[in-house]
Scaffold this motif. Structure first.
Motif, PDB file in Angstrom:
ATOM      1  N   VAL A 180      51.856  70.340  49.069  1.00  0.00           N
ATOM      2  CA  VAL A 180      52.656  71.624  48.667  1.00  0.00           C
ATOM      3  C   VAL A 180      51.925  72.785  49.470  1.00  0.00           C
ATOM      4  CG1 VAL A 180      53.537  73.023  47.240  1.00  0.00           C
ATOM      5  CG2 VAL A 180      53.669  70.698  46.397  1.00  0.00           C
ATOM      6  N   GLY A 181      50.685  72.662  49.439  1.00  0.00           N
ATOM      7  CA  GLY A 181      50.044  73.662  50.022  1.00  0.00           C
ATOM      8  C   GLY A 181      50.328  73.709  51.545  1.00  0.00           C
ATOM      9  N   ILE A 229      47.298  62.097  42.244  1.00  0.00           N
ATOM     10  CA  ILE A 229      48.776  62.474  42.577  1.00  0.00           C
ATOM     11  C   ILE A 229      48.805  64.010  42.460  1.00  0.00           C
ATOM     12  CG2 ILE A 229      51.221  62.200  42.163  1.00  0.00           C
ATOM     13  CD1 ILE A 229      50.805  59.652  40.962  1.00  0.00           C
ATOM     14  N   LEU A 230      48.469  64.468  41.441  1.00  0.00           N
ATOM     15  CA  LEU A 230      48.450  66.147  41.282  1.00  0.00           C
ATOM     16  C   LEU A 230      47.572  66.844  42.720  1.00  0.00           C
ATOM     17  CD1 LEU A 230      48.436  66.696  37.517  1.00  0.00           C
ATOM     18  CD2 LEU A 230      50.447  66.860  38.914  1.00  0.00           C
ATOM     19  N   GLN A 231      46.496  66.224  42.600  1.00  0.00           N
ATOM     20  CA  GLN A 231      45.754  66.560  43.812  1.00  0.00           C
ATOM     21  C   GLN A 231      46.361  66.701  45.021  1.00  0.00           C
ATOM     22  OE1 GLN A 231      43.604  64.113  45.261  1.00  0.00           O
ATOM     23  NE2 GLN A 231      43.078  65.246  47.044  1.00  0.00           N
ATOM     24  N   GLN A 232      46.872  65.307  45.366  1.00  0.00           N
ATOM     25  CA  GLN A 232      47.463  65.041  46.710  1.00  0.00           C
ATOM     26  C   GLN A 232      48.831  65.808  46.967  1.00  0.00           C
ATOM     27  OE1 GLN A 232      46.187  63.213  49.151  1.00  0.00           O
ATOM     28  NE2 GLN A 232      44.453  63.139  48.314  1.00  0.00           N
ATOM     29  N   SER A 233      49.393  66.070  45.803  1.00  0.00           N
ATOM     30  CA  SER A 233      50.694  66.641  45.707  1.00  0.00           C
ATOM     31  C   SER A 233      50.620  68.099  46.150  1.00  0.00           C
ATOM     32  CB  SER A 233      51.509  66.619  44.576  1.00  0.00           C
ATOM     33  OG  SER A 233      51.726  65.035  44.237  1.00  0.00           O
ATOM     34  N   PHE A 234      49.674  68.880  45.393  1.00  0.00           N
ATOM     35  CA  PHE A 234      49.382  70.238  45.522  1.00  0.00           C
ATOM     36  C   PHE A 234      48.743  70.332  46.824  1.00  0.00           C
ATOM     37  CE2 PHE A 234      48.929  70.763  40.641  1.00  0.00           C
ATOM     38  CZ  PHE A 234      50.003  71.813  40.753  1.00  0.00           C
ATOM     39  N   VAL A 235      48.010  69.460  47.549  1.00  0.00           N
ATOM     40  CA  VAL A 235      47.520  69.706  48.988  1.00  0.00           C
ATOM     41  C   VAL A 235      48.919  69.570  49.763  1.00  0.00           C
ATOM     42  CG1 VAL A 235      46.532  68.371  50.814  1.00  0.00           C
ATOM     43  CG2 VAL A 235      45.362  68.443  48.491  1.00  0.00           C
ATOM     44  N   ASP A 286      39.372  73.496  48.273  1.00  0.00           N
ATOM     45  CA  ASP A 286      39.914  73.169  49.809  1.00  0.00           C
ATOM     46  C   ASP A 286      41.331  73.687  50.291  1.00  0.00           C
ATOM     47  OD1 ASP A 286      40.186  72.671  52.517  1.00  0.00           O
ATOM     48  OD2 ASP A 286      40.259  70.303  51.908  1.00  0.00           O
ATOM     49  N   LEU A 287      42.250  73.351  49.133  1.00  0.00           N
ATOM     50  CA  LEU A 287      43.267  73.739  49.394  1.00  0.00           C
ATOM     51  C   LEU A 287      43.829  75.156  49.110  1.00  0.00           C
ATOM     52  CD1 LEU A 287      46.530  73.061  49.674  1.00  0.00           C
ATOM     53  CD2 LEU A 287      46.374  72.664  47.131  1.00  0.00           C
ATOM     54  N   ILE A 288      43.301  75.939  48.064  1.00  0.00           N
ATOM     55  CA  ILE A 288      43.400  77.203  47.992  1.00  0.00           C
ATOM     56  C   ILE A 288      42.680  78.171  49.152  1.00  0.00           C
ATOM     57  CG2 ILE A 288      42.758  79.057  46.355  1.00  0.00           C
ATOM     58  CD1 ILE A 288      43.186  77.046  43.951  1.00  0.00           C
ATOM     59  N   LEU A 289      41.729  77.715  49.360  1.00  0.00           N
ATOM     60  CA  LEU A 289      41.126  78.492  50.514  1.00  0.00           C
ATOM     61  C   LEU A 289      42.081  78.492  51.948  1.00  0.00           C
ATOM     62  CD1 LEU A 289      37.273  77.687  50.313  1.00  0.00           C
ATOM     63  CD2 LEU A 289      38.491  79.962  50.297  1.00  0.00           C
ATOM     64  N   TRP A 346      41.450  75.805  58.252  1.00  0.00           N
ATOM     65  CA  TRP A 346      40.924  74.458  57.892  1.00  0.00           C
ATOM     66  C   TRP A 346      39.580  74.174  57.773  1.00  0.00           C
ATOM     67  CZ3 TRP A 346      45.912  74.797  59.406  1.00  0.00           C
ATOM     68  CH2 TRP A 346      46.801  73.579  58.834  1.00  0.00           C
ATOM     69  N   PRO A 347      38.545  74.471  58.902  1.00  0.00           N
ATOM     70  CA  PRO A 347      37.211  74.330  58.822  1.00  0.00           C
ATOM     71  C   PRO A 347      36.308  75.261  57.666  1.00  0.00           C
ATOM     72  CG  PRO A 347      37.889  75.532  60.861  1.00  0.00           C
ATOM     73  CD  PRO A 347      39.056  75.173  60.278  1.00  0.00           C
ATOM     74  N   ILE A 348      37.094  76.378  57.478  1.00  0.00           N
ATOM     75  CA  ILE A 348      36.376  76.949  56.456  1.00  0.00           C
ATOM     76  C   ILE A 348      36.532  76.432  54.972  1.00  0.00           C
ATOM     77  CG2 ILE A 348      36.489  79.153  54.883  1.00  0.00           C
ATOM     78  CD1 ILE A 348      37.471  80.731  57.361  1.00  0.00           C
ATOM     79  N   GLY A 349      37.609  75.963  54.850  1.00  0.00           N
ATOM     80  CA  GLY A 349      38.220  75.165  53.534  1.00  0.00           C
ATOM     81  C   GLY A 349      37.275  73.787  53.334  1.00  0.00           C
TER      82      GLY A 349
END
Length: 449
Positions: A252-253, A244-250, A395-398, A419-422
């Protein structure tokens, strides 16, 4: 019907198990795309932008449903693989009770906070009211989407990928038909699109849970299984919360990225909304292979059949790469025509250009995200959630950082290239983690002999 994934020829078994899941996702994404397509074609470019602007917010709620889906699926798959049917029953009822409670709380809170959420992402004034209306109705039906996702995850964990497909075909066709009727004949605009989704998700959710309970009762158990277990809830939460945290941070990103895109005006928002729907359609189809491999891995992990997990990785990757290439060729070749499908009268030149450039940028990299999702499925299936979260955060942070760094120099193209870089970097990291955990588990098995 429950299915044992720990025996049989892996390539044939995985293909038979994955195909219904893949078709399910096709239909599920069909009515997601229909929302935007019908809104854009029959209610105008601003309506398309309004639906698209609310998408990052709806994604946050979907992230919770998807995270819980993963937790329930992994634990129940492992129990089923170990033939512990009594605890399978208890884990199922525990999952449904917990998720119904959480889903209700989130739906009420989301409806109350809708205006604040839309303001937070700088939604343009000309589409604000329609975006808020769509979001309120969508969140109102969130509980149905939630329980459908949970039921779907449990069906999959039991090796049954066909039953959810039947509900999905029915609800998808019903949703698209309602979209058209409410928007074209009743002129309800964005509200019609939202209500069609609400009703379709409601039917899918209720029917899938009722059928699941009927299937669970057939499991061979000699004594009555407890209705709820805090111990199993903790095990489910250990997988679900990081997911959930992973998907939520994605999500939020994506909100931060949407906020950046909103600064380019409603035409670019509309173009991005159309192309992003197509991108999400593709990525979710590729997710099918990751989800199938995750359930396959969890059952075989419970049975300590690690060599089969390696075979699952091989054949899952082949299917994901082949599918990614097909989508890439179609979207790269027909990018303009695909975006034009979503906007009335062909739409503005700015909307078409923004959307088509997004597709041309991301499409060649679909195979990379396909392999990453298969590796992620194995990480989830073995319960290696820390590594799974690290890959996703990378992936998200990038993507978020690169969007804000590159856009001042390259405009929205800087955002598109994030997107593709991440994907490429996260793919490499996910593959490294896969090889590391497999070596670890295989060594542990050897030492135990």
């Amino acid at each position: 019907m429950a299915r044992d994934l720990t025996t049989g020829k892996v390539n044939k078994l995985l293909l038979q198990f994955t195909l219904p899941l893949f078709i399910s996702v096709l239909f599920q994404q069909l009515y997601s795309i229909a929302d935007s397509l019908i809104a854009g074609r029959f209610a105008g470019e601003d309506a398309l932008a309004a639906v698209g602007a609310s998408y990052p917010i709806t994604n946050i709620f979907n992230a919770v449903a998807f995270g819980c889906n993963i937790g329930c699926s992994v634990i129940i798959s492992q129990l089923f693989g170990a033939k512990d049917f009594k605890r399978v029953k208890t884990a199922t009822s525990t999952s449904l009770i917990s998720c119904l409670t959480l889903g209700t709380i989130l739906a009420v809170g989301g409806i109350l906070l809708t205006p604040a959420l839309m303001s937070a992402i700088d939604t343009p004034e000309n589409i604000f009211s329609d975006s808020a209306l769509y979001l309120r109705i969508y969140i109102g039906g969130f509980i149905f989407l939630f329980i459908y996702n949970i039921a779907n995850g449990i069906f999959t964990s039991l090796g049954d990928s066909k039953t959810p497909l039947y509900f999905l075909i029915f609800s998808s066709v019903f949703n698209v038909t309602l979209d058209y009727v409410l928007v074209v004949f009743f002129d309800m605009g964005v509200a019609g699109v939202a209500w069609a989704t609400f009703i379709a998700q409601g039917l899918a959710g209720v029917l899938s849970v009722l059928t699941l309970l009927k299937h669970i009762r057939r499991l061979p158990v000699t004594e009555k299984a407890p209705l709820f277990s805090f111990d199993l809830l903790k095990k489910i939460a250990r997988i679900s919360v990081p997911s959930i945290l992973q998907q939520s941070f994605v999500s939020v990103g994506n909100v931060f990225i949407q906020k950046l895109i909103n600064g380019y005006g409603s035409s670019v928002i509309a173009g991005f909304s159309a192309s992003f729907k197509l991108n999400i359609f593709t990525v979710n189809c590729l997710y099918t292979f990751g989800n199938a491999v995750s359930s396959f891995t969890a059952q075989n992990f419970g049975a300590r059949k690690y060599s089969r997990i390696r075979e699952g990785m091989k054949y899952g990757s082949i299917m994901a790469v082949a599918t990614g290439i097909v989508f890439a060729v179609v979207q790269f070749t027909f990018n303009v025509q695909l975006v034009e499908l979503f906007v009335e009268g062909g739409g503005s030149a700015d909307a078409i250009e923004a959307g088509s450039l997004f597709l041309k940028t991301v499409a060649p990299f679909y195979s990379f995200i396909g392999i990453k999702l298969v590796c992620d499925g194995i990480l989830r299936g073995t319960g290696s959630m820390k590594l799974f979260v690290i890959v996703t955060f990378t992936d998200l942070i990038l993507r978020v950082v690169l969007s804000y760094v590159l856009s001042p120099f390259f405009g929205y193209m800087g955002i598109w290239w994030s997107w593709p870089i991440g994907w490429v970097v996260a793919n490499l990291l996910s593959c490294i983690f896969y090889f590391r955990i497999m070596k670890k588990f295989e060594n542990e098995k050897k030492n135990a002999v």
